[in-house]
Scaffold this motif. Sequence first.
Motif, PDB file in Angstrom:
ATOM      1  N   UNK A 128       0.860  -1.190   0.000  1.00 24.32           N
ATOM      2  CA  UNK A 128       0.000   0.000   0.000  1.00 24.32           C
ATOM      3  C   UNK A 128       0.892   1.234   0.000  1.00 24.32           C
ATOM      4  N   UNK A 129       0.725   2.134  -0.969  1.00 26.22           N
ATOM      5  CA  UNK A 129       1.596   3.310  -1.037  1.00 26.22           C
ATOM      6  C   UNK A 129       1.256   4.315   0.060  1.00 26.22           C
ATOM      7  N   UNK A 130       2.186   5.194   0.345  1.00 25.31           N
ATOM      8  CA  UNK A 130       2.022   6.156   1.444  1.00 25.31           C
ATOM      9  C   UNK A 130       0.807   7.049   1.249  1.00 25.31           C
ATOM     10  N   UNK A 131       0.535   7.451  -0.015  1.00 21.86           N
ATOM     11  CA  UNK A 131      -0.561   8.401  -0.234  1.00 21.86           C
ATOM     12  C   UNK A 131      -1.933   7.779  -0.007  1.00 21.86           C
ATOM     13  N   UNK A 132      -2.017   6.435   0.135  1.00 22.07           N
ATOM     14  CA  UNK A 132      -3.308   5.789   0.370  1.00 22.07           C
ATOM     15  C   UNK A 132      -3.511   5.394   1.831  1.00 22.07           C
ATOM     16  N   UNK A 133      -2.541   5.695   2.680  1.00 21.79           N
ATOM     17  CA  UNK A 133      -2.647   5.349   4.097  1.00 21.79           C
ATOM     18  C   UNK A 133      -3.402   6.472   4.810  1.00 21.79           C
ATOM     19  N   UNK A 134      -4.416   6.113   5.573  1.00 17.96           N
ATOM     20  CA  UNK A 134      -5.241   7.127   6.232  1.00 17.96           C
ATOM     21  C   UNK A 134      -4.425   7.854   7.294  1.00 17.96           C
ATOM     22  N   UNK A 135      -4.781   9.093   7.522  1.00 18.73           N
ATOM     23  CA  UNK A 135      -4.103   9.895   8.533  1.00 18.73           C
ATOM     24  C   UNK A 135      -4.254   9.255   9.907  1.00 18.73           C
ATOM     25  N   UNK A 136      -3.160   9.181  10.634  1.00 15.50           N
ATOM     26  CA  UNK A 136      -3.189   8.637  11.990  1.00 15.50           C
ATOM     27  C   UNK A 136      -2.863   7.160  12.081  1.00 15.50           C
ATOM     28  N   UNK A 137      -2.785   6.460  10.938  1.00 14.47           N
ATOM     29  CA  UNK A 137      -2.462   5.028  10.999  1.00 14.47           C
ATOM     30  C   UNK A 137      -0.965   4.841  11.211  1.00 14.47           C
ATOM     31  N   UNK A 138      -0.605   4.037  12.204  1.00 15.03           N
ATOM     32  CA  UNK A 138       0.813   3.818  12.525  1.00 15.03           C
ATOM     33  C   UNK A 138       1.174   2.348  12.559  1.00 15.03           C
ATOM     34  N   UNK A 139       0.249   1.475  12.143  1.00 13.89           N
ATOM     35  CA  UNK A 139       0.491   0.035  12.200  1.00 13.89           C
ATOM     36  C   UNK A 139       1.351  -0.460  11.050  1.00 13.89           C
ATOM     37  N   UNK A 140       1.489  -1.771  10.956  1.00 13.21           N
ATOM     38  CA  UNK A 140       2.349  -2.360   9.913  1.00 13.21           C
ATOM     39  C   UNK A 140       1.708  -2.287   8.530  1.00 13.21           C
ATOM     40  N   UNK A 141       2.561  -2.314   7.512  1.00  9.31           N
ATOM     41  CA  UNK A 141       2.140  -2.351   6.108  1.00  9.31           C
ATOM     42  C   UNK A 141       2.730  -3.616   5.500  1.00  9.31           C
ATOM     43  N   UNK A 142       1.892  -4.429   4.884  1.00 12.05           N
ATOM     44  CA  UNK A 142       2.390  -5.654   4.258  1.00 12.05           C
ATOM     45  C   UNK A 142       3.311  -5.321   3.095  1.00 12.05           C
ATOM     46  N   UNK A 143       4.291  -6.185   2.867  1.00 14.61           N
ATOM     47  CA  UNK A 143       5.180  -6.006   1.716  1.00 14.61           C
ATOM     48  C   UNK A 143       4.638  -6.796   0.531  1.00 14.61           C
TER      49      UNK A 143
END
Length: 698
Positions: free
Chosen positions: A20-35
């Motif tokens: 998931x690219x950075x511009x699609x991550x909702x504001x305030x989310x700090x959890x893991x991102x799958x590779x």
Amino acid sequence: MTATAALQPPTLPGPDTPAIPAHRIIDGYTGPIACFAAPSWPLIPMNGNPGVTQNTIHMASFPEVLREEMRLLVWMLINYELSSVFLRERSPSWRSQQGPQSTSKTVGVWARLAEWLTERGITEVKDCTSHVLGEYGYKLRDSGASRITVHYMLASLTRLWAFDQLSSRPSGIGCPPWEIEGVDDYLPPATAGGENTTEAIAEQTMGPLLIWAIRMVEDFSDDILAARAEVTSLRVSAAANKSTPASLASLKAFMEPLLAGGLPIPAANWRGEPTLARTYIAAITRASHNQVTSTSKRLGWRQAALQRPGPCPLDIPVTGMLGGRPWREVLDYHECASLMRHLGTACFIVIAYLTGMRPGEVAGLRSGSCPDPEPDGKGQTGRHLITSVVYKTARDENGNHRSEGELRDVPWVAIAPVVNAIRVLERMVPAGALLFAHDAHDSRSGTGALTVSTMGDRVEDFVAWANKEATAHDLPKEVIPPDPHGNIGTARFRRSLAWHIARRPGGLVALAIQYGHLRTSVSVGYASRSRDGIHDLLDVETARATIDTVADLHADLEDGLGVSGPAARRAITAATTAAQYSGTVISLRQARQIVANPQLAVYDNPNALLMCVYKREKALCHRGIKDTPSLDRCVSGCGNIARTDQHITKILDRADFLDSRAARVPGPLGDRFRRNAARLRDLAEAHHRTRITLEDAV
């Protein structure tokens, strides 16, 4: 969510590239991102809607021989957007990028295609030619799925072809033939669908359900919340207790009389069987958990609890009443969790039904969203308004769905039961928190709000609980009967509200909540037709009620029914005019035409035993200042009144009832009953003298 980043030429991802690219991550989310190479891609970083199920894409859903090709295409779907040129040639409902739920659904369609391809021996995406896609399109058409479902699946396959073309390493999937030939040949026949065709909850089900929900909120909530506070206090106390000689003596002093007298032992339920209620006993005796456990093993208390399980009463007063008696003699330690769950469900039912909000919007409400109104300069206090977040229609500047929603531009109106439900929920969660926060309403781990699916299950559980209570308290008339259309769920409350407002204007909803007043509240609250409001449903349901009324009248007129009253001829004209709509599904466009057609303004009023054939300049209910009647204020002598033979039959039945009452009541009250009965018989006589039929009106 931040603004969509400008499109860059697609680059091939590596194993460690974020899914998931950075511009699609909702504001305030700090959890893991799958590779990219991960077997599963949770979409929670993209999801800002607290009331929906969190979706995850599992690569194992694709057959192994096609998995890596499809992995890249799924990554493209999430990371890139369709071009404006591509979208210009398609329906306005197409979006350059999908939200998390739609993305998950689209990937599911792709996975089913991949399974079908492998069943045919196709092991590379490039061999999925236009001809192959055409065969699959016909398979979908003939699968028995609805037209709207098949249309969505075909669009998802078009999206697969489009993103493959965008890729730096295209697989070469063929162009879907419906893109060239048109889609109609690949779709099943049209059928009714969507919110306007959702069945309203039956009156006989909705009435007692609302009674129990409001009762839970207004009569039982104080007791349940006090029980929760007491249970929390007992658990904290039990965890803090130390093992001392005094605490052991207190423990034995409590348990030994119960054992010696063969009395019930405080018990809990463990995997379907009773067991010693160790935490409860530790809390009320000030013993430690270890003392209760070791002593119970040594002295056989657990076996006694298995044989003679007893309650764990809480030392709090019961204030709620049911049928003139306390609804519980005592509240039990172990029923607190289930009562809290049912209380939250009751609040949901009240809010969803009496506002017209969609279920997801209810789930997204926060503490503080319904403040008490401030008095104006004259000391007058206005209505309570609910500020909420709308999710379904939230779009960013590019027209793509915003999963985190957006603030509704027009607030909802809250009548008293809704305000009470919100106030109860605000006592269950911290200030500013989601009213249906998962961690406040569920002991299992989770984030955000309870999902709409979970709440649907809880509504069914609440019905079962309420029926058990009705039986236990000998209230057979308050049992909630099954709805003829199946489970109540959550989506049907909104449609049911519109149905009752349109079909029962001026009537009484459970516990004397007037639908006529509620319609006024809803309409005034939406001075403009704000998006996602309930006005469209009200128009559709009002139109359907009108058509049903005049269609039934037309059928009865064909059978020789007579009509009387100053508006009798207008009623017959309306009945013949409406025949064109009989048996058809009313669309929103048709509904607005029907509602605006003065010839079809016919309203049955069973409470007043008459029919209102509304004409504004003749109306006495509000002196001709509104475009719709006030059926709770019908005035005898109004020029809009019409009565049928069926109304007269009921009028005579009521006259007989009043005469029977008069015979049992002496004095002035009996005389009044007889005068009213005589007045009704005069109406019936006048009807029979002046009634006209369909033939007379021609």
